[in-house]
Design a protein around this motif. Structure first.
Motif, PDB file in Angstrom:
ATOM      1  N   THR A  34       0.818  -1.210   0.000  1.00 15.92           N
ATOM      2  CA  THR A  34       0.000   0.000   0.000  1.00 15.92           C
ATOM      3  C   THR A  34       0.850   1.258   0.000  1.00 15.92           C
ATOM      4  O   THR A  34       0.584   2.217  -0.743  1.00 15.92           O
ATOM      5  CB  THR A  34      -0.928   0.014   1.231  1.00 15.92           C
ATOM      6  OG1 THR A  34      -1.761  -1.150   1.220  1.00 15.92           O
ATOM      7  CG2 THR A  34      -1.804   1.258   1.232  1.00 15.92           C
ATOM      8  N   ILE A  38       0.777   3.948  -3.019  1.00 19.69           N
ATOM      9  CA  ILE A  38       0.413   5.347  -2.779  1.00 19.69           C
ATOM     10  C   ILE A  38       1.539   6.273  -3.220  1.00 19.69           C
ATOM     11  O   ILE A  38       1.299   7.332  -3.822  1.00 19.69           O
ATOM     12  CB  ILE A  38       0.093   5.572  -1.290  1.00 19.69           C
ATOM     13  CG1 ILE A  38      -1.218   4.859  -0.923  1.00 19.69           C
ATOM     14  CG2 ILE A  38      -0.020   7.063  -0.975  1.00 19.69           C
ATOM     15  CD1 ILE A  38      -1.586   4.958   0.552  1.00 19.69           C
ATOM     16  N   GLU A  47      -5.056  10.566  -8.604  1.00 19.42           N
ATOM     17  CA  GLU A  47      -5.928  10.571  -7.437  1.00 19.42           C
ATOM     18  C   GLU A  47      -5.921   9.201  -6.755  1.00 19.42           C
ATOM     19  O   GLU A  47      -5.878   8.168  -7.417  1.00 19.42           O
ATOM     20  CB  GLU A  47      -7.356  10.922  -7.861  1.00 19.42           C
ATOM     21  CG  GLU A  47      -8.331  10.993  -6.688  1.00 19.42           C
ATOM     22  CD  GLU A  47      -9.744  11.320  -7.155  1.00 19.42           C
ATOM     23  OE1 GLU A  47     -10.653  11.276  -6.305  1.00 19.42           O
ATOM     24  OE2 GLU A  47      -9.920  11.593  -8.363  1.00 19.42           O
ATOM     25  N   ILE A  48      -5.970   9.199  -5.433  1.00 17.45           N
ATOM     26  CA  ILE A  48      -5.964   7.953  -4.672  1.00 17.45           C
ATOM     27  C   ILE A  48      -7.396   7.584  -4.302  1.00 17.45           C
ATOM     28  O   ILE A  48      -8.059   8.305  -3.556  1.00 17.45           O
ATOM     29  CB  ILE A  48      -5.116   8.089  -3.390  1.00 17.45           C
ATOM     30  CG1 ILE A  48      -3.661   8.397  -3.757  1.00 17.45           C
ATOM     31  CG2 ILE A  48      -5.201   6.813  -2.562  1.00 17.45           C
ATOM     32  CD1 ILE A  48      -2.771   8.656  -2.561  1.00 17.45           C
ATOM     33  N   ASN A  49      -7.849   6.466  -4.852  1.00 16.07           N
ATOM     34  CA  ASN A  49      -9.193   5.965  -4.583  1.00 16.07           C
ATOM     35  C   ASN A  49      -9.073   4.827  -3.565  1.00 16.07           C
ATOM     36  O   ASN A  49      -8.567   3.744  -3.868  1.00 16.07           O
ATOM     37  CB  ASN A  49      -9.822   5.448  -5.893  1.00 16.07           C
ATOM     38  CG  ASN A  49     -11.273   5.026  -5.711  1.00 16.07           C
ATOM     39  OD1 ASN A  49     -11.611   4.343  -4.748  1.00 16.07           O
ATOM     40  ND2 ASN A  49     -12.116   5.437  -6.655  1.00 16.07           N
ATOM     41  N   ASP A  50      -9.544   5.071  -2.342  1.00 14.55           N
ATOM     42  CA  ASP A  50      -9.396   4.084  -1.268  1.00 14.55           C
ATOM     43  C   ASP A  50     -10.049   2.745  -1.595  1.00 14.55           C
ATOM     44  O   ASP A  50      -9.482   1.676  -1.323  1.00 14.55           O
ATOM     45  CB  ASP A  50      -9.986   4.627   0.039  1.00 14.55           C
ATOM     46  CG  ASP A  50      -9.186   5.801   0.587  1.00 14.55           C
ATOM     47  OD1 ASP A  50      -8.007   5.934   0.195  1.00 14.55           O
ATOM     48  OD2 ASP A  50      -9.727   6.577   1.391  1.00 14.55           O
ATOM     49  N   LEU A  51     -11.254   2.792  -2.157  1.00  8.51           N
ATOM     50  CA  LEU A  51     -11.976   1.558  -2.484  1.00  8.51           C
ATOM     51  C   LEU A  51     -11.227   0.751  -3.545  1.00  8.51           C
ATOM     52  O   LEU A  51     -11.055  -0.468  -3.411  1.00  8.51           O
ATOM     53  CB  LEU A  51     -13.382   1.888  -2.985  1.00  8.51           C
ATOM     54  CG  LEU A  51     -14.270   0.686  -3.352  1.00  8.51           C
ATOM     55  CD1 LEU A  51     -14.443  -0.217  -2.137  1.00  8.51           C
ATOM     56  CD2 LEU A  51     -15.620   1.153  -3.872  1.00  8.51           C
ATOM     57  N   LEU A  53      -8.083   0.981  -4.241  1.00  6.91           N
ATOM     58  CA  LEU A  53      -6.812   0.555  -3.660  1.00  6.91           C
ATOM     59  C   LEU A  53      -7.003  -0.728  -2.845  1.00  6.91           C
ATOM     60  O   LEU A  53      -6.185  -1.639  -2.906  1.00  6.91           O
ATOM     61  CB  LEU A  53      -6.253   1.667  -2.776  1.00  6.91           C
ATOM     62  CG  LEU A  53      -4.756   1.608  -2.426  1.00  6.91           C
ATOM     63  CD1 LEU A  53      -3.922   1.735  -3.697  1.00  6.91           C
ATOM     64  CD2 LEU A  53      -4.393   2.709  -1.454  1.00  6.91           C
ATOM     65  N   THR A  54      -8.096  -0.786  -2.090  1.00  3.38           N
ATOM     66  CA  THR A  54      -8.392  -1.972  -1.284  1.00  3.38           C
ATOM     67  C   THR A  54      -8.643  -3.189  -2.166  1.00  3.38           C
ATOM     68  O   THR A  54      -8.172  -4.305  -1.871  1.00  3.38           O
ATOM     69  CB  THR A  54      -9.638  -1.727  -0.401  1.00  3.38           C
ATOM     70  OG1 THR A  54      -9.393  -0.602   0.453  1.00  3.38           O
ATOM     71  CG2 THR A  54      -9.942  -2.945   0.447  1.00  3.38           C
TER      72      THR A  54
END
Length: 280
Positions: A34, A38, A47-51, A53-54
């Motif tokens: 992770t 990032i 842009e960092i998309n949390d969903l 990325l998970t």
């Protein structure tokens, strides 16, 4: 009751170490992946998309599951060895890893190979729920015949799992309870560690069979040979072309005959009749 609680405690400790190591390996891997991801996205101005990325992390962990399991297994064995060394006990003796006679090796291999064919064919003809089949297929996809698959599934997994489940957990449990109960508990844990429902079911049955083999030979070496032979055949079977179904059926019939003959041969070689009833 004292022996019962003591045996449960020891077995739980060994299983807990294995489980925690696997969890820690996955956690550390996830954190490192992770952070790197990032950093890469930030450097690229994305842009960092949390969903997202998970989801990507879950996929990556699934893809590297064999590698993580391999690393976790090696670390677990090291911890076990250190524990016994500190207590000034011989590790191989504690897990009952003793040599077996050469005439007892071939029956184990043939029995394991035949059982693999029988289980694979039977599983393919049972009308399992769709979700179970999908989970089983997804899990099996990681065993793609790659070098990592062979190292992990055929070399490392049989050693680690047999040392843990039969060599440590089962041998401790049977000191405080009937042998059959210890075999059922051990096999259930063995099955649950395989994840999907279909794998859990057949791993439980396989665990009971391997407990029987352990008691027949009185050595973990027999289990390791059986386990690696079973896994190796499991990797070889998918290599048979789908259009050559007749080959599978020939192997299936030969496997039934072979398993019956080798079952009798194992009993003959080990010279013991009803082992699982001895401590009742």
């Amino acid at each position: 009751m004292k022996n019962f609680m003591k045996s449960i405690g020891k077995a739980a400790t060994y299983f807990g170490v294995y489980f925690l190591v696997q969890m820690m390996i996955s956690f550390v891997y996830g954190v490192v992946w992770t952070v790197n991801k990032i950093a890469t996205l930030t450097a690229a101005g994305e842009e960092i998309n949390d969903l997202l990325l998970t989801e990507q992390l879950s996929t990556q962990i699934a893809e590297d599951a064999l590698m993580l399991s391999l690393l976790g297994g090696i670390i677990t064995l090291l911890i076990y060895w250190i524990r016994f060394a500190v207590r000034k006990k011989k590790f191989l003796k504690e897990i009952e890893l003793k040599p077996i006679s050469l005439n007892g090796v071939l029956p184990i291999i043939v029995f394991a190979v035949g059982l693999t064919v029988i289980i694979v064919v039977v599983i393919s003809y049972i009308p399992w729920p769709k979700e179970w089949i999908e989970a089983y297929t997804t899990g099996s996809a990681s065993l793609d015949g790659s070098l990592m698959s062979w190292i992990s599934a055929v070399l490392v997994a049989p050693v680690v799992e047999e040392i843990l489940f039969r060599g440590l957990i089962y041998t401790r449990l049977k000191k405080g309870m009937p042998m059959v109960v210890a075999a059922v508990i051990t096999s259930l844990l063995f099955g649950l560690m395989h994840g999907t429902i279909i794998w859990i079911l057949y791993a439980f049955v396989l665990g009971m069979i391997m407990t029987w083999i352990f008691e027949r030979y009185q050595s973990l070496a027999a289990n390791i040979i059986f386990h690696l032979s079973f896994n190796a055949m499991g990797l070889l079977l998918p290599m048979i072309p789908e259009r050559a179904e007749f080959i599978i059926w020939i192997l299936f019939v030969a496997s039934i005959v072979g398993c019956v003959l080798m079952f009798k041969q194992i009993i003959k070689v080990t010279g013991r009749e009803e082992v699982l009833d001895e401590n009742q």
